[in-house]
Design an enzyme around this catalytic site. Structure first.
Site, short mmCIF file in Angstrom:
data_model
loop_
_atom_site.label_atom_id
_atom_site.label_comp_id
_atom_site.label_asym_id
_atom_site.label_seq_id
_atom_site.Cartn_x
_atom_site.Cartn_y
_atom_site.Cartn_z
N LYS A 120 -8.64 -6.13 -15.24
CA LYS A 120 -7.97 -5.20 -14.34
C LYS A 120 -6.69 -4.65 -14.98
O LYS A 120 -5.99 -5.36 -15.70
CB LYS A 120 -7.65 -5.94 -13.05
CG LYS A 120 -7.17 -5.10 -11.89
CD LYS A 120 -7.04 -6.00 -10.66
CE LYS A 120 -6.47 -5.28 -9.46
NZ LYS A 120 -6.36 -6.20 -8.29
N SER A 201 -8.37 -4.72 -4.11
CA SER A 201 -7.92 -3.72 -5.07
C SER A 201 -8.62 -3.84 -6.42
O SER A 201 -8.49 -2.96 -7.27
CB SER A 201 -6.42 -3.85 -5.27
OG SER A 201 -6.09 -5.09 -5.88
N SER A 225 -8.47 -9.20 -2.66
CA SER A 225 -8.73 -8.20 -3.68
C SER A 225 -9.71 -8.63 -4.76
O SER A 225 -10.11 -7.82 -5.59
CB SER A 225 -7.41 -7.77 -4.34
OG SER A 225 -6.65 -7.02 -3.44
#
Length: 327
Positions: A120, A201, A225
């Site tokens: 990420k 996310s 997330s």
């Protein structure tokens, strides 16, 4: 049994239609697919299967990187444009070649040796990639040292393929933010139904792993997330106990809740990835509590019969036997 066959069995013809991501569910008004990806040699292959292929000489780490790059170009950057990868690592092929050379010399670092992983874009890497949390405000920002997670991946022999898109600032920017959207990366799509929420996310990590753009991915979670995009993209996602994996070098939100975690297509792959990430770190005081308690191999705890008798039975025990066969 492969993951998607399991999902089809679990759905049992209900409202959820599970097929190949980014293919049959991207249909035009006539009901015919607008785009169907080419057959992909690495489709749904597990980390263990990729290792078997490399041992047999069918694959090399370098060839895996090239194949995943081609897949990203085909369906993430064009075609249905899933938009899950925010940046490609320009050093990935060199990293893979180095792992191939070590393999030739008889040095294997472990189950992640030569395995392409996406991480990420709020996780620092001391390389030519940026770390921006998807924000234009940090565009051009390069970390001076690896995060603990990135260093552990490199030490394990994994190839960091690139960085994934996310909900900007890991969704810590508005009470009404859009999951999977960032100013730098745009909107990530759910590969199963392109106009549906990929959840955030770690949406890019979820969509990328589900679409076979990598062997597995790393996400981060404060509150949902990792597990939410894993659910939305039919993955195995795990939020480790805070302190099991160091947060050093990860853009923070909550000191008491933040952690990174694995996102993979199978339970065993998630266990392999988790084992590579653990360890006490002087740069994250929370990891002190894990000293002497963490493991570097969580596959030892896998139990193919772990769900038998747990209320998952269907006529003929089809679902239980299906779950038990997933590895």
């Amino acid at each position: 049994m492969k993951r998607r066959k399991f999902l089809q069995s679990a759905a049992l013809g209900g409202a959820l239609a599970i097929s190949k991501p980014a293919s049959l569910l991207a249909a035009n008004n006539a009901g015919t697919p607008e785009y169907a990806p080419k057959e992909f040699e690495l489709e749904e292959l597990t980390i263990s299967e990729l290792q078997v292929g490399m041992k047999a000489g069918k694959f090399t780490a370098h060839s895996l990187v090239r194949r995943y790059f081609e897949r990203i170009a085909e369906i993430d950057r064009s075609g249905p444009k899933i938009n899950s990868v925010i940046e490609i690592n320009p050093e990935a092929e060199a990293m893979a070649a180095a792992m191939d050379q070590e393999r030739k010399q008889g040095r294997l670092r472990g189950p992640l040796h030569g395995i392409p992983i996406l991480i990420k874009d709020n996780i620092d890497t001391a390389d030519r990639m940026m770390t921006t949390a998807g924000s234009l405000a940090l565009e051009g920002s390069h970390a001076t040292r690896d995060s603990f997670v990135a260093r552990k991946l490199r030490d394990a022999g994994a190839v960091i393929l690139g960085k994934t898109n996310l909900s900007e600032w890991a969704n810590f920017r508005s009470n009404h933010s859009t999951s999977g959207w960032s100013g730098r990366g745009g909107q990530t799509k759910n590969p199963y139904v392109l106009d549906r929420n990929p959840c955030g996310s770690s949406s890019g990590s979820g969509a990328a792993a589900a679409s076979n753009l990598c062997a597995a991915a790393i996400g981060t979670e404060t509150d949902g997330s990792v597990v939410c995009p894993s659910s939305a993209n039919s993955l195995v996602g795990m939020k480790p106990t805070v302190g099991l994996v160091s947060r050093a070098g990860i853009i923070p939100i909550s000191h008491s809740q933040d952690t990174s975690g694995p996102m993979a297509r199978t339970v065993s792959d998630a266990a392999i990835l988790l084992g590579a990430l653990t360890g006490a770190d002087g740069n994250d005081a929370a990891t002190k509590i894990s000293a002497g308690k963490f493991f570097t191999d969580y596959t030892q705890f896998l139990d193919k019969n772990g769900l038998r008798g747990r209320g998952w039975e269907l006529p003929g025990n089809r679902l239980v036997s299906t779950i038990a066969s997933i590895s």
